[in-house]
Motif scaffolding. Structure first.
Motif, PDB file in Angstrom:
ATOM      1  N   PHE A 102       0.859  -1.177   0.000  1.00  0.00           N
ATOM      2  CA  PHE A 102       0.000   0.000   0.000  1.00  0.00           C
ATOM      3  C   PHE A 102       0.897   1.230   0.000  1.00  0.00           C
ATOM      4  O   PHE A 102       2.096   1.131   0.267  1.00  0.00           O
ATOM      5  CB  PHE A 102      -0.896   0.015   1.249  1.00  0.00           C
ATOM      6  N   ARG A 103       0.306   2.379  -0.282  1.00  0.00           N
ATOM      7  CA  ARG A 103       1.075   3.614  -0.222  1.00  0.00           C
ATOM      8  C   ARG A 103       0.186   4.747   0.279  1.00  0.00           C
ATOM      9  O   ARG A 103      -1.032   4.709   0.139  1.00  0.00           O
ATOM     10  CB  ARG A 103       1.679   3.966  -1.578  1.00  0.00           C
ATOM     11  N   GLN A 104       0.851   5.734   0.862  1.00  0.00           N
ATOM     12  CA  GLN A 104       0.133   6.897   1.365  1.00  0.00           C
ATOM     13  C   GLN A 104       0.932   8.148   1.064  1.00  0.00           C
ATOM     14  O   GLN A 104       2.068   8.298   1.546  1.00  0.00           O
ATOM     15  CB  GLN A 104      -0.133   6.787   2.868  1.00  0.00           C
ATOM     16  N   GLU A 150      -5.382   9.452   1.604  1.00  0.00           N
ATOM     17  CA  GLU A 150      -5.611   8.208   2.311  1.00  0.00           C
ATOM     18  C   GLU A 150      -4.673   7.126   1.791  1.00  0.00           C
ATOM     19  O   GLU A 150      -4.178   7.192   0.660  1.00  0.00           O
ATOM     20  CB  GLU A 150      -7.063   7.765   2.138  1.00  0.00           C
ATOM     21  N   ARG A 151      -4.471   6.129   2.631  1.00  0.00           N
ATOM     22  CA  ARG A 151      -3.659   4.991   2.213  1.00  0.00           C
ATOM     23  C   ARG A 151      -4.381   4.266   1.082  1.00  0.00           C
ATOM     24  O   ARG A 151      -5.589   4.035   1.157  1.00  0.00           O
ATOM     25  CB  ARG A 151      -3.431   4.058   3.397  1.00  0.00           C
ATOM     26  N   GLU A 152      -3.641   3.894   0.040  1.00  0.00           N
ATOM     27  CA  GLU A 152      -4.267   3.241  -1.098  1.00  0.00           C
ATOM     28  C   GLU A 152      -3.562   1.937  -1.454  1.00  0.00           C
ATOM     29  O   GLU A 152      -2.349   1.794  -1.258  1.00  0.00           O
ATOM     30  CB  GLU A 152      -4.283   4.161  -2.331  1.00  0.00           C
ATOM     31  N   ALA A 179       5.264   8.631  -2.257  1.00  0.00           N
ATOM     32  CA  ALA A 179       4.458   8.244  -1.104  1.00  0.00           C
ATOM     33  C   ALA A 179       5.323   7.434  -0.150  1.00  0.00           C
ATOM     34  O   ALA A 179       6.446   7.048  -0.489  1.00  0.00           O
ATOM     35  CB  ALA A 179       3.256   7.400  -1.541  1.00  0.00           C
ATOM     36  N   TYR A 194       5.544   3.863   1.290  1.00  0.00           N
ATOM     37  CA  TYR A 194       5.071   2.548   0.863  1.00  0.00           C
ATOM     38  C   TYR A 194       5.131   1.587   2.047  1.00  0.00           C
ATOM     39  O   TYR A 194       6.159   1.498   2.735  1.00  0.00           O
ATOM     40  CB  TYR A 194       5.910   2.034  -0.288  1.00  0.00           C
ATOM     41  N   TYR A 195       4.025   0.875   2.239  1.00  0.00           N
ATOM     42  CA  TYR A 195       3.905  -0.064   3.344  1.00  0.00           C
ATOM     43  C   TYR A 195       3.648  -1.471   2.819  1.00  0.00           C
ATOM     44  O   TYR A 195       2.873  -1.647   1.870  1.00  0.00           O
ATOM     45  CB  TYR A 195       2.728   0.300   4.242  1.00  0.00           C
ATOM     46  N   ALA A 240      -7.298  -2.397   2.981  1.00  0.00           N
ATOM     47  CA  ALA A 240      -6.359  -2.299   4.086  1.00  0.00           C
ATOM     48  C   ALA A 240      -6.933  -2.918   5.363  1.00  0.00           C
ATOM     49  O   ALA A 240      -6.190  -3.461   6.185  1.00  0.00           O
ATOM     50  CB  ALA A 240      -5.985  -0.847   4.328  1.00  0.00           C
ATOM     51  N   TRP A 248       1.439  -4.812   9.705  1.00  0.00           N
ATOM     52  CA  TRP A 248       1.951  -3.741   8.852  1.00  0.00           C
ATOM     53  C   TRP A 248       3.404  -3.438   9.199  1.00  0.00           C
ATOM     54  O   TRP A 248       3.811  -3.519  10.359  1.00  0.00           O
ATOM     55  CB  TRP A 248       1.125  -2.464   9.044  1.00  0.00           C
ATOM     56  N   GLY A 282       6.943   1.292   6.945  1.00  0.00           N
ATOM     57  CA  GLY A 282       6.911   2.106   5.737  1.00  0.00           C
ATOM     58  C   GLY A 282       8.288   2.544   5.275  1.00  0.00           C
ATOM     59  O   GLY A 282       9.233   2.649   6.059  1.00  0.00           O
TER      60      GLY A 282
END
Length: 122
Positions: free
Chosen positions: A37-39, A44-46, A92, A94-95, A106, A112, A115
């Motif tokens: 995911f990325r924010q 918002e986190r996507e 962003a 990245y997670y 998510a 998690w 990041g």
């Protein structure tokens, strides 16, 4: 419990490439679906990409399809995100995340990482 540690982020020019890594420890990481995911700031986190336990099934967000590739090596409990043709809008944090029955949301992930920052300059 699963601990996730991402690495590989950095500053890159538009059009360049980066490979992110996520090392999992604790319970058998190969038992989990893994996602990226990325924010971005103020957003918002996507969802970015997901890979099933065996590595045989993957899925990507439309925004990265054809440019990013997710893969995993269960022998070393690591998931990768190869990012190519990077764009400034890819900037962003990245997670990586792990979940037993997760897919694109998510909320479906149980663990998690902290990041790693990716910055793409124009």
């Amino acid at each position: 419990q699963v601990q996730l540690v991402e690495s590989g982020g950095g500053l890159v020019q538009a059009g360049g490439s980066l490979r992110l890594s996520c090392v999992a420890s604790g319970r058998t990481a190969s038992s989990y679906t893994m996602g990226w995911f990325r924010q971005a700031p103020g957003k918002e986190r996507e969802f970015v990409a997901v890979i099933r336990r065996s590595g045989g099934v993957t899925y990507y967000a439309d925004s990265v399809k054809g440019r990013f590739t997710i893969s995993r090596d269960n022998a070393v409990n690591t998931v990768y995100l190869q990012m190519s043709t990077l764009k400034p809008e890819d900037t962003a944090v990245y997670y990586c995340a792990a979940g037993s029955t997760a897919w694109k949301s998510a909320d479906e992930y149980d663990y998690w990482g902290q990041g790693t920052q990716v910055t793409v300059s124009s």
